[in-house]
Each structure stands twice: as structure tokens, then as C-alpha cells.
Design a protein around this motif. Structure first.
Motif, PDB file in Angstrom:
ATOM      1  N   TYR A   8       0.849  -1.195   0.000  1.00 43.85           N
ATOM      2  CA  TYR A   8       0.000   0.000   0.000  1.00 43.85           C
ATOM      3  C   TYR A   8       0.879   1.238   0.000  1.00 43.85           C
ATOM      4  N   ALA A  10       1.499   4.855   1.560  1.00 39.19           N
ATOM      5  CA  ALA A  10       1.205   5.575   2.794  1.00 39.19           C
ATOM      6  C   ALA A  10       2.326   6.579   3.041  1.00 39.19           C
ATOM      7  N   LEU A  18       3.229   1.566  11.675  1.00 36.09           N
ATOM      8  CA  LEU A  18       3.110   0.313  10.933  1.00 36.09           C
ATOM      9  C   LEU A  18       3.922  -0.798  11.598  1.00 36.09           C
ATOM     10  N   TRP A  21       1.799  -1.937  14.269  1.00 37.29           N
ATOM     11  CA  TRP A  21       0.732  -2.756  13.686  1.00 37.29           C
ATOM     12  C   TRP A  21       1.190  -4.218  13.579  1.00 37.29           C
ATOM     13  N   GLU A  62      -6.510  -9.057   7.145  1.00 38.47           N
ATOM     14  CA  GLU A  62      -7.206  -7.997   6.412  1.00 38.47           C
ATOM     15  C   GLU A  62      -8.447  -7.504   7.147  1.00 38.47           C
ATOM     16  N   ALA A  65      -7.093  -5.148   9.693  1.00 39.92           N
ATOM     17  CA  ALA A  65      -6.606  -3.934   9.025  1.00 39.92           C
ATOM     18  C   ALA A  65      -7.760  -3.004   8.661  1.00 39.92           C
ATOM     19  N   PHE A  71      -4.994   2.532   8.862  1.00 39.17           N
ATOM     20  CA  PHE A  71      -5.285   2.247   7.459  1.00 39.17           C
ATOM     21  C   PHE A  71      -6.494   3.003   6.907  1.00 39.17           C
ATOM     22  N   ILE A  74      -6.370   4.227   3.254  1.00 44.71           N
ATOM     23  CA  ILE A  74      -5.262   3.522   2.615  1.00 44.71           C
ATOM     24  C   ILE A  74      -5.819   2.254   1.981  1.00 44.71           C
ATOM     25  N   ARG A  76      -5.212  -1.258   0.695  1.00 38.15           N
ATOM     26  CA  ARG A  76      -4.262  -2.370   0.812  1.00 38.15           C
ATOM     27  C   ARG A  76      -4.518  -3.365  -0.317  1.00 38.15           C
TER      28      ARG A  76
END
Length: 87
Positions: A8, A10, A18, A21, A62, A65, A71, A74, A76
Motif C-alpha cells: 500500500y 502511505a 506500521l 501494527w 485484512e 486492518a 489504514f 489507505i 491495501r
């Protein structure tokens, strides 16, 4: 099992968030990812990689996320590949 690659675009200032994350998703999905970055012409692309993961694990990653504030706005993109081993 395949390896998952999630990439992605960003802002580069999100790098520490991140990395956090990855810690969070390890607790929630039971898999440790790696984070990569590429900076080209003012655009920063991040890529998470997860080795030997099931489809259900990718789905869990996912799902989390989609609910995580880092996110927001964003997109992905997730791709899976099987490694070819030498015979």
C-alpha cells in the motif's frame, strides 16, 4: 502454504505506527510479519510479508486492518505466492 504480500501507499511518517501494527497483528492473528519500504519520486510504498500462512490467516489480517485507524484512507492490496523449491 503460500506467502502473503500486502502492499500500500502511505506517508513515510507512518513507519513507526506500521511497525506497531505488526506487533498487534501478531497478537491477533498469530503470525509475525515483516515490513518493507520503497521510496520513489515522492511516493512511499510499504509492503508487509507473511510466510507460510493460510487463507484464513490472511482473511484475519485484512479484517483487522479494515478496522485499524492507521489504514483509514489507505487501499491495501494483498497477493499470495507459493515458493518454488528446487527439486
Amino acid at each position: 502454504m503460500p506467502d502473503a504480500f500486502i502492499w500500500y501507499h502511505a506517508h513515510e511518517k507512518l513507519e513507526s505506527e506500521l511497525m506497531s501494527w505488526l506487533d498487534e497483528i501478531e497478537d491477533k492473528a498469530g503470525v509475525r510479519g515483516k515490513l518493507f519500504v520503497r521510496k520513489d519520486d515522492g511516493k512511499t510504498t510499504f509492503m508487509e510479508s507473511y510466510s507460510d500462512v493460510t487463507t484464513s490467516t490472511i482473511t484475519r489480517i485484512e479484517k483487522h486492518a479494515a478496522q485499524h485507524p492507521v489504514f483509514t484512507n489507505i487501499e491495501r492490496r494483498c497477493e499470495s505466492f507459493m515458493r518454488i523449491d528446487k527439486l
